[in-house]
Scaffold this motif. Structure first.
Motif, PDB file in Angstrom:
ATOM      1  N   PHE A 198       0.841  -1.202   0.000  1.00 39.91           N
ATOM      2  CA  PHE A 198       0.000   0.000   0.000  1.00 39.91           C
ATOM      3  C   PHE A 198       0.877   1.253   0.000  1.00 39.91           C
ATOM      4  CE2 PHE A 198      -1.908   3.357   2.644  1.00 39.91           C
ATOM      5  CZ  PHE A 198      -2.988   3.701   1.843  1.00 39.91           C
ATOM      6  N   LEU A 199       1.925   1.246   0.826  1.00 40.04           N
ATOM      7  CA  LEU A 199       2.829   2.397   0.874  1.00 40.04           C
ATOM      8  C   LEU A 199       3.480   2.657  -0.485  1.00 40.04           C
ATOM      9  CD1 LEU A 199       4.733   2.051   4.276  1.00 40.04           C
ATOM     10  CD2 LEU A 199       2.944   3.685   3.663  1.00 40.04           C
ATOM     11  N   ARG A 200       3.757   1.591  -1.209  1.00 39.86           N
ATOM     12  CA  ARG A 200       4.379   1.727  -2.533  1.00 39.86           C
ATOM     13  C   ARG A 200       3.356   2.014  -3.626  1.00 39.86           C
ATOM     14  NH1 ARG A 200       6.871  -2.983  -0.525  1.00 39.86           N
ATOM     15  NH2 ARG A 200       5.577  -4.237  -1.936  1.00 39.86           N
ATOM     16  N   GLY A 201       2.068   2.047  -3.264  1.00 39.94           N
ATOM     17  CA  GLY A 201       1.023   2.300  -4.247  1.00 39.94           C
ATOM     18  C   GLY A 201       0.642   1.078  -5.065  1.00 39.94           C
ATOM     19  N   GLU A 202       0.989  -0.108  -4.597  1.00 41.79           N
ATOM     20  CA  GLU A 202       0.745  -1.342  -5.341  1.00 41.79           C
ATOM     21  C   GLU A 202      -0.562  -2.031  -4.956  1.00 41.79           C
ATOM     22  OE1 GLU A 202       5.539  -2.210  -5.565  1.00 41.79           O
ATOM     23  OE2 GLU A 202       4.245  -3.651  -4.551  1.00 41.79           O
ATOM     24  N   LEU A 203      -1.138  -1.696  -3.811  1.00 47.07           N
ATOM     25  CA  LEU A 203      -2.400  -2.295  -3.372  1.00 47.07           C
ATOM     26  C   LEU A 203      -3.364  -1.189  -2.970  1.00 47.07           C
ATOM     27  CD1 LEU A 203      -1.614  -5.376  -1.071  1.00 47.07           C
ATOM     28  CD2 LEU A 203      -2.602  -5.381  -3.347  1.00 47.07           C
ATOM     29  N   ASP A 204      -4.629  -1.430  -3.261  1.00 44.85           N
ATOM     30  CA  ASP A 204      -5.635  -0.468  -2.829  1.00 44.85           C
ATOM     31  C   ASP A 204      -6.103  -0.815  -1.419  1.00 44.85           C
ATOM     32  OD1 ASP A 204      -7.495  -2.557  -3.006  1.00 44.85           O
ATOM     33  OD2 ASP A 204      -8.397  -1.808  -4.848  1.00 44.85           O
TER      34      ASP A 204
END
Length: 181
Positions: free
Chosen positions: A91-97
């Motif tokens: 999530f922090l890397r923008g890979e999971l919502d």
């Protein structure tokens, strides 16, 4: 009972990408720049902005990683808390919502319900709350509460862990986590 001496840091803020994602370049520093307008998070707002939640997720992951060995000592084959923390990092890397991360948090709390040892239960709860911050910042307030339950009968170790958390929280969130309710 799990030996609390076996707890060790699992890379708390050692990963430069996590430091950057959490808005912290120096893991030894508790000084975090305020937003341009100088605003602190509203203690009454359980949601906060996504940027605020991302910053808090970095801290909660670090807190949870330190307790994860308590869970793993009882349930070494149950990787749900570890998967939940990995989802929070994604999530922090923008890979999971947020929806995908929430599912991992729910699975983590199920792992806590299946654990027997109070230390393992508390550690899994810390992991679940840490991950849930991606959805709702107010979950960060549960991290110190469950941490305190991770050390029944060992007040010194409990106080040491809680002091570490307080010293490492991004400064602008101190009142939000510790004074908000």
């Amino acid at each position: 009972m799990i030996a609390v001496a076996d707890i060790h840091s699992l890379g708390s803020f050692a990963d430069p990408s996590r430091q950057k994602a959490a808005g912290r370049e120096d893991p030894a520093s508790n000084v975090v720049p305020l937003f341009a307008d100088g605003a602190l998070p509203d203690i009454e707002d359980l949601r906060l902005s996504e940027d605020d939640r991302r910053e808090l997720v970095g801290w909660t992951i670090a807190c949870a990683e330190r307790l994860l060995p308590l869970f793993q000592a009882e349930r070494p084959d149950d990787d749900r808390p570890h998967q939940a923390l990995a989802a929070a990092e994604a999530f922090l890397r923008g890979e999971l919502d947020i929806d995908a991360v929430r599912e991992k948090a729910f699975a983590c709390h199920e792992a806590a319900r299946q654990a027997q040892d109070p230390s393992a239960v508390a550690a899994a709860r810390v992991c679940g709350q840490a991950v849930a911050v991606a959805h709702l910042a107010g979950h960060s307030r549960q991290v110190p509460r469950h941490t305190a339950r991770a050390f029944p009968g060992d007040r010194s170790r409990r106080d040491e862990e809680l002091a570490w958390q307080r010293m490492n929280i991004p400064a602008r969130f101190d009142a939000y986590v510790y004074d908000g309710d």
